[in-house]
Write an enzyme that holds these catalytic residues in place. Sequence first.
Site, PDB file in Angstrom:
ATOM      1  N   HIS A 200      -4.069   3.366  -5.628  1.00  9.44           N
ATOM      2  CA  HIS A 200      -3.009   2.364  -5.799  1.00  9.44           C
ATOM      3  C   HIS A 200      -3.576   1.084  -6.433  1.00  9.44           C
ATOM      4  O   HIS A 200      -4.491   1.144  -7.228  1.00  9.44           O
ATOM      5  CB  HIS A 200      -2.308   2.109  -4.467  1.00  9.44           C
ATOM      6  CG  HIS A 200      -1.799   3.368  -3.840  1.00  9.44           C
ATOM      7  ND1 HIS A 200      -0.684   4.038  -4.298  1.00  9.44           N
ATOM      8  CD2 HIS A 200      -2.298   4.125  -2.817  1.00  9.44           C
ATOM      9  CE1 HIS A 200      -0.495   5.131  -3.567  1.00  9.44           C
ATOM     10  NE2 HIS A 200      -1.462   5.212  -2.672  1.00  9.44           N
ATOM     11  N   GLU A 214      -2.085  -0.318   1.857  1.00  6.10           N
ATOM     12  CA  GLU A 214      -3.083   0.696   1.528  1.00  6.10           C
ATOM     13  C   GLU A 214      -4.005   0.240   0.397  1.00  6.10           C
ATOM     14  O   GLU A 214      -5.218   0.468   0.443  1.00  6.10           O
ATOM     15  CB  GLU A 214      -2.387   2.004   1.131  1.00  6.10           C
ATOM     16  CG  GLU A 214      -3.353   3.127   0.770  1.00  6.10           C
ATOM     17  CD  GLU A 214      -2.656   4.415   0.386  1.00  6.10           C
ATOM     18  OE1 GLU A 214      -3.356   5.421   0.136  1.00  6.10           O
ATOM     19  OE2 GLU A 214      -1.406   4.423   0.313  1.00  6.10           O
ATOM     20  N   HIS A 268      -8.049   7.065  -0.306  1.00  5.78           N
ATOM     21  CA  HIS A 268      -6.664   6.761   0.064  1.00  5.78           C
ATOM     22  C   HIS A 268      -6.541   6.579   1.571  1.00  5.78           C
ATOM     23  O   HIS A 268      -7.449   6.924   2.339  1.00  5.78           O
ATOM     24  CB  HIS A 268      -5.723   7.878  -0.391  1.00  5.78           C
ATOM     25  CG  HIS A 268      -5.297   7.766  -1.824  1.00  5.78           C
ATOM     26  ND1 HIS A 268      -4.050   7.334  -2.203  1.00  5.78           N
ATOM     27  CD2 HIS A 268      -5.977   8.014  -2.974  1.00  5.78           C
ATOM     28  CE1 HIS A 268      -3.966   7.328  -3.526  1.00  5.78           C
ATOM     29  NE2 HIS A 268      -5.120   7.744  -4.015  1.00  5.78           N
ATOM     30  N   GLU A 340      -8.308  10.976   2.675  1.00  7.79           N
ATOM     31  CA  GLU A 340      -7.317  10.207   3.433  1.00  7.79           C
ATOM     32  C   GLU A 340      -7.977   9.836   4.762  1.00  7.79           C
ATOM     33  O   GLU A 340      -8.090  10.655   5.666  1.00  7.79           O
ATOM     34  CB  GLU A 340      -6.059  11.047   3.682  1.00  7.79           C
ATOM     35  CG  GLU A 340      -5.322  11.492   2.427  1.00  7.79           C
ATOM     36  CD  GLU A 340      -4.286  10.469   1.968  1.00  7.79           C
ATOM     37  OE1 GLU A 340      -4.339   9.314   2.454  1.00  7.79           O
ATOM     38  OE2 GLU A 340      -3.420  10.829   1.142  1.00  7.79           O
TER      39      GLU A 340
END
Length: 378
Positions: A200, A214, A268, A340
Site C-alpha cells: 500500500h 496498514e 502486508h 501477512e
Amino acid sequence: MKVKRIVSIFAVLLLCTCLITPISTDAAARVRVRTVKGVTSSYNGRMSYCYVNGQKRKLTKYPIFKKAGAYMGPVGAILKNSKLKVKATAKGDKLTLTYGPNTVIVREDSRTAVTNGQKSTMGAPVVHGTYTATGKRRWIVPLNSVCTRLGINYKLSNGKIYISGTTQSSSNNTTGGTTTTKPSTTSSKEKIKIVIDAGHGGSDSGASGNGMAEKNLTLAIVLAAKRSFDNDSRFQVSYTRTADTYPSLSQRANLANNRDADMFLCVHINSASASARGTETLWSKGRNSATKKNGLTSKELATAMQKAAVAATGFKNRGLVDRPNLYVLRHTKMPACLIEYGFISNKTEAARMKANKSVYGKALYNAVVNLMKKEGRY
C-alpha cells in the site's frame, strides 16, 4: 529328472528373491562418503561434471553432491588442478586455500571460514572423507561459499555449475606477479538481488483498525529490515517505496523483473473480524516451477518467511495460503511471497505489531540470510 527338478526349484527361489527384494532406483544418483572419523553418509544432488573457465571437468570418481542445501565439490579436481590453480595446503583437520591475495582457512566438519583473518559462516560444513565407490579421499567444500571468499565467480544455472576466475600461473605473467578478481562479496554481479515491497502507501492506506493504518506498519517493518540489509555487502536490495508513496502494482512487479531479482518479498498486514488472528504467507502454487531461480522455489521462500514471521510475532501459525490471482505473485518472474504478519482488526495483535515493527524487520533480514546459507549462496 532329478537335475531338472533342482533347476526348477532354483529358478522359483530366484524369482521369489527378485520379487521380495526392493529395487533401488536412485542408488546411482546418490553419493556415499565416509569421513575420517568413520561415519558414512549418503547424499543426493549428484553431479558428475562442472565447468571451470569454460572447460568441462569430469568428476565421475569424486562427484559433486548436496549437503545442507549447498553443492559440495572436491577441492583438488575443481580448484587446485584446474586452470584456476588454487593453492591448497592441508594439515591435520585444517585446509588452507590461497587464490591471488585471498586466503581462506576451513576445517573439517565446520561451517566456519576465516577469510583474510575475518571469520564468517559458510552454507555447509566442510567434509574430509573418502568416496566409498572409489576409495578416494578428498577435501570436499561448499563450492559457492568457498569460491565467493576466494574471489572466484560461481554460478548455478539450469542444473549446471559454472566456475570462473583469473588463471593463476606466474609463468604466463611477464611481470612475475598474478592478477585476480576481488572477492565477489564486493562485486555487484555476485550479490544476492532482492526486491522488498512495503504494501500500500500514499493514497492507499490499506487496512485500518485500532487507530492504525496498514501502510504505516508495512513501511516501518521494511525500513527496519533495510537498516540490516544496508550493512550487509552480500545483498543488493531494491525497495518499491521507502516513504509514504504509492507505486502501482505493475510498477512493483516490474521493478523486481527489471532488476532480475533473486526473490521478491511483499510485506502486508491482515484484516478481518476482531477475533481473527494469526500469521500467514501467501504464494502462488501454480507458478512455483515457472518462478524457480538458482534452485530456489516460491514455496521454499514462503516456507522460510512464514517460519521466521511466526517466530517473531508469536501469533498463531495460519500456514501458507495459495493466492494465484494476486497481481505481484502473478507477474513476478522469480520466487515471490507476501507475508501477512497479523490482524490489524485484532486489538491484541495490533498493539503487539505496533510495538515490534523493528523486531519483524530484523527477523525478515535474518530469515533471508539463513535461507541463503542453506542454499549455499551466503
